[in-house]
Write an enzyme that holds these catalytic residues in place. Structure first.
Site, PDB file in Angstrom:
ATOM      1  CE  LYS A   1      -3.662   2.376   2.495  1.00  0.00           C
ATOM      2  NZ  LYS A   1      -4.590   2.547   3.188  1.00  0.00           N
TER       3      LYS A   1
ATOM      4  NE  ARG B   1      -5.791   9.508   3.416  1.00  0.00           N
ATOM      5  CZ  ARG B   1      -4.366   9.736   3.151  1.00  0.00           C
ATOM      6  NH1 ARG B   1      -3.832  11.651   2.675  1.00  0.00           N
ATOM      7  NH2 ARG B   1      -3.608   8.932   2.590  1.00  0.00           N
TER       8      ARG B   1
ATOM      9  CE  LYS C   1      -3.580   8.292   5.951  1.00  0.00           C
ATOM     10  NZ  LYS C   1      -5.045   7.525   5.806  1.00  0.00           N
TER      11      LYS C   1
ATOM     12  CD  GLU D   1       5.487  -4.169   3.695  1.00  0.00           C
ATOM     13  OE1 GLU D   1       4.957  -5.083   4.317  1.00  0.00           O
ATOM     14  OE2 GLU D   1       5.995  -2.987   4.573  1.00  0.00           O
TER      15      GLU D   1
ATOM     16  CE  LYS E   1      -5.964   1.820  -0.805  1.00  0.00           C
ATOM     17  NZ  LYS E   1      -6.852   2.382   1.223  1.00  0.00           N
TER      18      LYS E   1
ATOM     19  CB  SER F   1     -11.360   7.599  -3.658  1.00  0.00           C
ATOM     20  OG  SER F   1      -9.945   7.805  -2.968  1.00  0.00           O
TER      21      SER F   1
ATOM     22  CE1 TYR G   1     -14.844   3.672  -3.050  1.00  0.00           C
ATOM     23  CE2 TYR G   1     -13.539   3.646  -4.233  1.00  0.00           C
ATOM     24  CZ  TYR G   1     -13.590   3.505  -3.126  1.00  0.00           C
ATOM     25  OH  TYR G   1     -12.634   3.779  -2.595  1.00  0.00           O
TER      26      TYR G   1
HETATM   27  C1  PBG Z   1      -7.185   3.377   5.060  1.00  0.00           C
HETATM   28  C2  PBG Z   1      -7.787   3.164   4.110  1.00  0.00           C
HETATM   29  C3  PBG Z   1      -7.631   4.000   2.607  1.00  0.00           C
HETATM   30  C4  PBG Z   1      -8.143   3.668   1.498  1.00  0.00           C
HETATM   31  C5  PBG Z   1      -8.310   2.024   2.073  1.00  0.00           C
HETATM   32  N1  PBG Z   1      -8.161   2.872   3.199  1.00  0.00           N
HETATM   33  C6  PBG Z   1      -6.848   5.498   2.940  1.00  0.00           C
HETATM   34  C7  PBG Z   1      -5.225   5.754   3.505  1.00  0.00           C
HETATM   35  O1  PBG Z   1      -4.780   4.829   3.432  1.00  0.00           O
HETATM   36  O2  PBG Z   1      -5.271   7.235   3.501  1.00  0.00           O
HETATM   37  C8  PBG Z   1      -7.604   4.347   0.136  1.00  0.00           C
HETATM   38  C9  PBG Z   1      -8.847   3.930  -0.349  1.00  0.00           C
HETATM   39  C10 PBG Z   1      -9.743   4.798  -2.006  1.00  0.00           C
HETATM   40  O3  PBG Z   1      -9.045   5.479  -1.842  1.00  0.00           O
HETATM   41  O4  PBG Z   1      -9.872   4.207  -2.686  1.00  0.00           O
HETATM   42  N2  PBG Z   1      -6.027   2.996   5.780  1.00  0.00           N
END
Ligand code: PBG
Length: 330
Positions: A200, A210, A223, A239, A254, A280, A319
């Site tokens: 990730k 968010r 992050k 990982e 991701k 997203s 989505y």
């Molecule tokens: C949080 C999480 C995130 C997403 C899924 N779980 C956002 C982040 O890490 O800040 C993002 C999914 C998306 O953008 O559709 N743990």
């Protein structure tokens, strides 16, 4: 022996739909889709998410309706994310462990009404913390690994007790997959799967998510201290290797499209089920292109999803899942 033009014409097999169907190397079906859904408080509530046109948060009754819709469309699994009311957020994210929190109520309600669909639940603290980070922070704002992990293990158990079928840790703490697996085994949840958000990345593509879970305005800093550097690929393989060794049943990459090279390398190296999250910001980019008249939604959606399959994905969190499944049913 090697044939060449004109004996060999690669356009020959492309010249008609029946022939293209016959030689297609990759398939896309609703079974390859996982539908992420945002849960909110109330009854009969639908709240559109401004930065995700076409996506809403639903109260639990609406989530159940979406799960029924998913099942009717042949989508095997839904992924739940809560929009925790601001008043219930805290520094420690305690609401995560409330067995009656939004996630648990939605999970139970789906299981009662649509028992044969898979429910995937995210494990991370960002929907519950007042600072929007995925874990507990120290006084300098750094996310603490081991202290966070202890809470995530409890969160996984709370979700499993509510009936979650797939636990998906999205927090990127070191060691959490093994700790969660151990706890699930100890409590008899042998059939609860772990889909690890293994690779990730600290990405600019998460903005609308968010907003959807209500942590966007809260997040201080970024992050990058726990999510991966987009520069790295070998590290993604490390990982994945660790999460598999710790007991992950499947792994996720991701975001999605910008990281298909990672999907391909993970699939070739480990030969395990690999999923990708078309996140997203990727959804929002497609919708923005459509709104600008720069592309056709149906074609863009199906082409991007097919690309994930071609790269080696078993499935995609998207989505557009319900829309794509409807297109595939035609
Ligand atoms: C949080 C999480 C995130 C997403 C899924 N779980 C956002 C982040 O890490 O800040 C993002 C999914 C998306 O953008 O559709 N743990």
């Amino acid at each position: 022996m090697s044939a060449a033009y004109p004996a060999l014409r690669l356009r020959r097999t492309r010249s008609a739909a029946w022939s293209r169907a016959m030689v297609a190397e990759t398939t896309l079906s609703p079974a390859n889709l996982i539908w992420p859904l945002f849960v909110t408080e109330g009854d009969g509530i639908e709240e559109p998410v401004a930065t995700l046109p076409g996506v809403s948060r639903w109260s639990v009754d609406g989530i159940v309706a979406r799960a029924r819709e998913a099942q009717a469309l042949g989508i095997p699994c839904v992924a739940l994310f809560p929009n925790t009311p601001r008043a219930l957020r805290s520094a420690g994210g305690e609401e995560a462990l409330n067995p009656d929190n939004l996630m648990c109520r939605a999970t139970r309600a789906i299981h009662d009404a649509v028992p044969d669909i898979g429910v995937l639940t995210d494990v991370a603290l960002d929907p519950y913390t007042e600072h929007g980070h995925d874990g507990l922070i120290d006084d300098r704002g750094r996310v603490l690994n081991d202290a966070t992990m202890a809470v995530l293990v409890e969160l996984a158990l709370v979700l499993a007790r509510a009936g979650a079928n797939v636990i998906a840790p999205s927090d990127m703490m070191d060691g959490r997959v093994g700790a969660i697996r151990y706890a699930l085994e100890r409590e008899g949840f042998h059939d609860v799967q772990i889909m690890a958000y293994a690779a990730k990345y600290a990405s600019a593509f998460y903005g609308p998510f968010r907003d959807a879970v209500g942590s966007g305005g809260l997040l201080k800093g970024d992050k990058r201290g726990y999510q991966m550097d987009p520069a790295n690929a070998e590290e993604a393989l490390r990982e994945v290797a660790l999460d598999l060794a710790e007991g992950a049943d499947s792994v996720m990459v991701k975001p999605g499209l910008p990281y298909l090279d990672i999907v391909r390398r993970v699939k070739e190296r480990f030969e395990v089920p690999v999923f990708a999250y078309q996140v997203s910001g990727e959804y929002a980019m497609i919708e923005a292109a459509v709104a600008a008249g720069a592309g056709d939604r149906d074609a863009l959606v199906l082409e991007t999803l097919l690309a994930f399959r071609r790269a080696g994905c078993s499935g995609v969190l998207t989505y557009h899942a319900a829309h794509a499944a409807r297109l595939l049913a035609r």
